[in-house]
Each structure stands twice: as structure tokens, then as C-alpha cells.
Design a protein around this motif. Structure first.
Motif, PDB file in Angstrom:
ATOM      1  N   PRO A 109      16.234  -1.182  -7.180  1.00  0.00           N
ATOM      2  CA  PRO A 109      15.702  -2.255  -6.826  1.00  0.00           C
ATOM      3  C   PRO A 109      14.259  -2.779  -7.324  1.00  0.00           C
ATOM      4  CG  PRO A 109      16.378  -0.729  -4.884  1.00  0.00           C
ATOM      5  CD  PRO A 109      16.217   0.233  -6.431  1.00  0.00           C
ATOM      6  N   LYS A 110      14.103  -4.043  -7.512  1.00  0.00           N
ATOM      7  CA  LYS A 110      13.061  -4.787  -8.256  1.00  0.00           C
ATOM      8  C   LYS A 110      11.877  -4.431  -7.180  1.00  0.00           C
ATOM      9  CE  LYS A 110      14.986  -8.282 -11.086  1.00  0.00           C
ATOM     10  NZ  LYS A 110      15.249  -9.787 -11.328  1.00  0.00           N
ATOM     11  N   ASN A 111      12.150  -4.908  -5.764  1.00  0.00           N
ATOM     12  CA  ASN A 111      10.675  -4.670  -5.265  1.00  0.00           C
ATOM     13  C   ASN A 111      10.306  -3.316  -4.971  1.00  0.00           C
ATOM     14  OD1 ASN A 111      13.053  -3.896  -3.315  1.00  0.00           O
ATOM     15  ND2 ASN A 111      11.914  -4.332  -1.600  1.00  0.00           N
ATOM     16  N   PHE A 112      11.094  -2.049  -5.019  1.00  0.00           N
ATOM     17  CA  PHE A 112      10.539  -0.690  -5.244  1.00  0.00           C
ATOM     18  C   PHE A 112       9.718  -0.514  -6.515  1.00  0.00           C
ATOM     19  CE2 PHE A 112      14.347   1.268  -2.554  1.00  0.00           C
ATOM     20  CZ  PHE A 112      14.036   0.413  -1.460  1.00  0.00           C
ATOM     21  N   VAL A 113      10.307  -1.030  -7.471  1.00  0.00           N
ATOM     22  CA  VAL A 113       9.727  -0.783  -8.920  1.00  0.00           C
ATOM     23  C   VAL A 113       8.335  -1.732  -8.864  1.00  0.00           C
ATOM     24  CG1 VAL A 113       9.679  -1.402 -11.343  1.00  0.00           C
ATOM     25  CG2 VAL A 113      11.622  -0.410 -10.156  1.00  0.00           C
ATOM     26  N   GLN A 114       8.465  -2.952  -8.282  1.00  0.00           N
ATOM     27  CA  GLN A 114       7.141  -3.555  -8.420  1.00  0.00           C
ATOM     28  C   GLN A 114       6.122  -3.085  -7.447  1.00  0.00           C
ATOM     29  OE1 GLN A 114       8.130  -7.774  -7.813  1.00  0.00           O
ATOM     30  NE2 GLN A 114       9.669  -7.693  -9.605  1.00  0.00           N
ATOM     31  N   ILE A 115       6.372  -2.578  -6.333  1.00  0.00           N
ATOM     32  CA  ILE A 115       5.418  -2.008  -5.529  1.00  0.00           C
ATOM     33  C   ILE A 115       4.807  -0.696  -6.089  1.00  0.00           C
ATOM     34  CG2 ILE A 115       5.186  -0.609  -3.355  1.00  0.00           C
ATOM     35  CD1 ILE A 115       7.115  -2.922  -2.167  1.00  0.00           C
ATOM     36  N   PHE A 116       5.455  -0.146  -6.677  1.00  0.00           N
ATOM     37  CA  PHE A 116       5.129   1.197  -7.202  1.00  0.00           C
ATOM     38  C   PHE A 116       4.373   0.978  -8.393  1.00  0.00           C
ATOM     39  CE2 PHE A 116       5.951   3.724 -11.175  1.00  0.00           C
ATOM     40  CZ  PHE A 116       5.707   5.065 -10.952  1.00  0.00           C
ATOM     41  N   ARG A 174       2.372  -2.067  -8.749  1.00  0.00           N
ATOM     42  CA  ARG A 174       1.383  -2.872  -8.487  1.00  0.00           C
ATOM     43  C   ARG A 174       0.468  -2.167  -7.643  1.00  0.00           C
ATOM     44  NH1 ARG A 174       5.093  -7.987  -8.047  1.00  0.00           N
ATOM     45  NH2 ARG A 174       4.799  -8.960 -10.011  1.00  0.00           N
ATOM     46  N   GLU A 175       0.891  -1.440  -6.491  1.00  0.00           N
ATOM     47  CA  GLU A 175       0.203  -0.853  -5.630  1.00  0.00           C
ATOM     48  C   GLU A 175      -0.038   0.740  -5.758  1.00  0.00           C
ATOM     49  OE1 GLU A 175       1.291  -2.283  -1.728  1.00  0.00           O
ATOM     50  OE2 GLU A 175       2.336  -3.901  -2.437  1.00  0.00           O
ATOM     51  N   GLU A 176       0.804   1.389  -6.758  1.00  0.00           N
ATOM     52  CA  GLU A 176       0.661   2.543  -6.726  1.00  0.00           C
ATOM     53  C   GLU A 176       0.945   3.530  -5.327  1.00  0.00           C
ATOM     54  OE1 GLU A 176      -1.270   2.830 -11.004  1.00  0.00           O
ATOM     55  OE2 GLU A 176      -2.651   3.487  -9.363  1.00  0.00           O
ATOM     56  N   ARG A 177       2.106   2.979  -4.910  1.00  0.00           N
ATOM     57  CA  ARG A 177       2.590   3.231  -3.518  1.00  0.00           C
ATOM     58  C   ARG A 177       4.258   3.648  -3.321  1.00  0.00           C
ATOM     59  NH1 ARG A 177       4.269   0.304   0.703  1.00  0.00           N
ATOM     60  NH2 ARG A 177       4.082  -1.879   0.060  1.00  0.00           N
ATOM     61  N   LEU A 178       4.514   4.546  -2.639  1.00  0.00           N
ATOM     62  CA  LEU A 178       6.114   4.686  -2.472  1.00  0.00           C
ATOM     63  C   LEU A 178       6.080   3.732  -1.291  1.00  0.00           C
ATOM     64  CD1 LEU A 178       5.878   8.669  -2.300  1.00  0.00           C
ATOM     65  CD2 LEU A 178       6.500   7.501  -4.178  1.00  0.00           C
ATOM     66  N   PRO A 179       7.222   3.063  -1.726  1.00  0.00           N
ATOM     67  CA  PRO A 179       7.675   1.912  -0.932  1.00  0.00           C
ATOM     68  C   PRO A 179       8.623   2.280   0.442  1.00  0.00           C
ATOM     69  CG  PRO A 179       9.054   1.704  -2.958  1.00  0.00           C
ATOM     70  CD  PRO A 179       8.012   2.878  -3.134  1.00  0.00           C
ATOM     71  N   LEU A 180       7.762   3.190   1.004  1.00  0.00           N
ATOM     72  CA  LEU A 180       8.644   3.879   2.155  1.00  0.00           C
ATOM     73  C   LEU A 180       8.924   2.915   3.448  1.00  0.00           C
ATOM     74  CD1 LEU A 180       6.538   7.014   2.147  1.00  0.00           C
ATOM     75  CD2 LEU A 180       9.071   7.159   1.957  1.00  0.00           C
ATOM     76  N   GLU A 181       8.064   1.932   3.652  1.00  0.00           N
ATOM     77  CA  GLU A 181       8.472   0.938   4.840  1.00  0.00           C
ATOM     78  C   GLU A 181       9.489   0.116   4.044  1.00  0.00           C
ATOM     79  OE1 GLU A 181       3.813   0.512   4.363  1.00  0.00           O
ATOM     80  OE2 GLU A 181       5.040   2.328   3.693  1.00  0.00           O
ATOM     81  N   GLU A 182       9.639   0.002   3.045  1.00  0.00           N
ATOM     82  CA  GLU A 182      10.551  -1.021   2.402  1.00  0.00           C
ATOM     83  C   GLU A 182      12.197  -0.668   2.242  1.00  0.00           C
ATOM     84  OE1 GLU A 182       7.632  -0.395   1.128  1.00  0.00           O
ATOM     85  OE2 GLU A 182       6.616  -2.796   1.270  1.00  0.00           O
ATOM     86  N   GLY A 183      12.030   0.790   2.462  1.00  0.00           N
ATOM     87  CA  GLY A 183      13.344   1.426   2.795  1.00  0.00           C
ATOM     88  C   GLY A 183      13.517   2.708   1.441  1.00  0.00           C
TER      89      GLY A 183
END
Ligand code: HEM
Ligand code: MG
Length: 234
Positions: A175-182, A184-193
Motif C-alpha cells: 500500500p502506498k500510504n504504508f510505504v510513504q509513512i515508512f 517519511r516518518e520512519e515509523r511502522l504504520p500500525l495505526e493505519e493498519g
């Protein structure tokens, strides 16, 4: 909890690898980003991503040791040593010759961010196109860029990393939003699913993703450096 995301402090060591930075931001690696040994990094990658300690990770971890004079550990910032693992034409960092090869750069990242238009995911095809496009862009701005088979191999593996770790290692879709959060924020997108891969990421499924990318990337070496080279020390 122990693996809550926390932004690094000004004294914490971070480097050019979004994967390891993310693991440190979540406490899978020491949050200070220092004194990282081979067993520590391999365990963190497994705990955080369900990524088995396959050849390519063991080799990568060992190459990390060449970026420092320390005998058996490295810090995340050591990894920025140009020519050992760090290379030109990154997805999210600038070339050393152009300035900062360590920190996330939104302008550089635009190519990946905007890839696969019209879909909400990245895949093997889009990842291959991004590699081709980044190289074409970089040739215009950095006449000294290094682009041998070594750099191509490493770049292809790194694209396999974001697809498999943020997405599905069986299909190579992320998913694009997971990759982008990873990135940009160097964060696991857990809240996003996002969830840690249910399937262990291992030799076979990971190689399929990487070979898939390599096979459809049109690539040729360029520049003055023709012989692949690994910088052996700081
Ligand atoms: C890039 C080191 C494991 C994801 C890099 C770079 C280094 C590095 C030095 C910078 C290369 C460059 O772009 O110039 C390592 C080491 C690892 C490791 C020593 C452990 C053996 C991982 C893992 C992931 C990952 C498990 C999983 C997500 C990435 C990605 C890039 C990258 C996506 C490309 C960044 C970009 O092109 O902007 N890594 N890495 N790495 N790493 Fe890691
Ligand atoms: Mg780089």
C-alpha cells in the motif's frame, strides 16, 4: 509500550537506512542507534519485520562493520560511509556529491511517491520503473555518479525491502500510504493498519520479489567507475 514509536533525540544515531532507523524508533534496535552487533541487528529485523536471517541480510550486516573502526559493532550513522553500502541514486536521500546522503529528502522521494499513478499501491513493476527513472534523473544532476552492477544490485534489493516489509512478500504489492509513512516518518504504520508479515520473509519469497524487479528494470552501467568496488574502511 516497549515498541512504541518515538522520535529520535538529538544525540541518537540515525543513518541512511529507513529500515534500521524505523527499527530503532520502535525500540527493536537500541533507540540510541549505537553499538549494533550482527546478532542484534538480525534479531531486530526478525522481531520487527518477520524477516529471517537470510544470506543477504547477514552479508549486509557484516558489510556494516566495514563502515567503522570498531571491531564488532556499528552505529546507524556509520552506515553513511559512501562506497561501502551507501551509494548514489537512492530513493529517498541525495547523492553525497550533491550534499546530504543521510537524511530523508522529499524532493528525491517524489519519484517513488508519485509512481504507479491511479493505484493506491506500489508493486514490482512500479518499483522497477522508479529505479530506471531515478537513474535518468540523477545522471542529469550528478555527473560523477557511480553506477556499476554493485549499485544496481543493492538498489534492487532495497526496493525489494520496502515492497516486502511494508506490503506482501508473496505478491510484491505494498500500500502506498504504508510505504510513504515508512520513508517519511520512519515509523511502522500500525495505526493505519499495517501488520508484521504473517509469512516469514525468507530466501525464496524475497528473491522472487527482487528478481522480479531486476528482470524488468532496463539497466546498464554508466560513468567512469566501471569496476564494482567496496570501500573497506572509514
Ligand atoms: C538503504 C543498511 C536492512 C530498507 C540502506 C542504506 C544502507 C543500509 C547503508 C543506504 C543505501 C543508499 O540508499 O545509499 C542496511 C543494513 C541492513 C539493512 C546494514 C541490515 C543488514 C534493511 C532492512 C530493510 C531496509 C531489513 C527493510 C525495510 C532499506 C531501504 C533502503 C535502504 C528501503 C533504500 C533507501 C533509499 O534508497 O533512499 N540500508 N540496511 N534495510 N534500506 Fe537498509
Ligand atoms: Mg545513498
Amino acid at each position: 509500550s516497549a515498541h512504541q514509536w518515538q522520535a529520535p533525540s538529538s544525540t541518537d544515531s540515525r543513518g541512511p537506512c529507513p529500515g534500521l532507523n524505523t527499527l530503532a524508533n520502535h525500540g527493536f534496535l537500541p533507540r540510541n542507534g549505537s553499538n549494533i552487533t550482527i546478532p542484534v541487528v538480525l534479531k531486530a529485523i526478525n522481531d520487527g519485520f518477520n524477516f529471517q536471517s537470510i544470506d543477504i541480510l547477514r552479508i549486509g550486516a557484516k558489510l556494516g562493520l566495514l563502515t567503522t573502526d570498531a571491531e564488532d559493532s556499528f552505529s546507524l550513522h556509520n552506515l553513511a560511509l559512501h562506497g561501502t553500502l551507501e551509494h548514489d541514486v537512492s530513493l529517498s536521500r541525495n547523492d553525497l556529491a550533491l550534499g546530504d546522503n543521510v537524511h530523508f529528502n522529499e524532493t528525491v522521494f517524489t519519484t517513488l511517491a508519485n509512481s504507479n499513478p491511479g493505484a493506491d499501491y506500489y508493486n514490482i513493476t512500479s518499483a522497477a520503473q522508479v529505479l530506471v527513472q531515478r537513474l535518468a534523473e540523477d545522471k542529469i544532476v550528478n555527473p560523477t555518479l557511480v553506477n556499476t552492477v554493485k549499485e544496481f544490485t543493492v538498489r534492487t534489493i532495497e526496493s525489494g525491502f520496502y515492497l516486502s516489509v511494508m506490503g506482501n512478500v508473496t505478491t510484491g504489492v505494498a500500500p502506498k500510504n504504508f510505504v510513504q509513512i515508512f520513508f517519511r516518518e520512519e515509523r511502522l504504520p500500525l495505526e493505519e493498519g499495517w501488520q508484521r508479515s504473517e509469512v516469514p520473509i525468507g530466501e525464496e519469497n524475497f528473491d522472487n520479489v527482487v528478481l522480479g524487479i531486476a528482470n524488468i528494470s532496463t539497466w546498464a552501467p554508466s560513468g567512469e567507475v566501471v569496476c564494482p568496488w567496496i570501500r573497506l574502511q572509514p
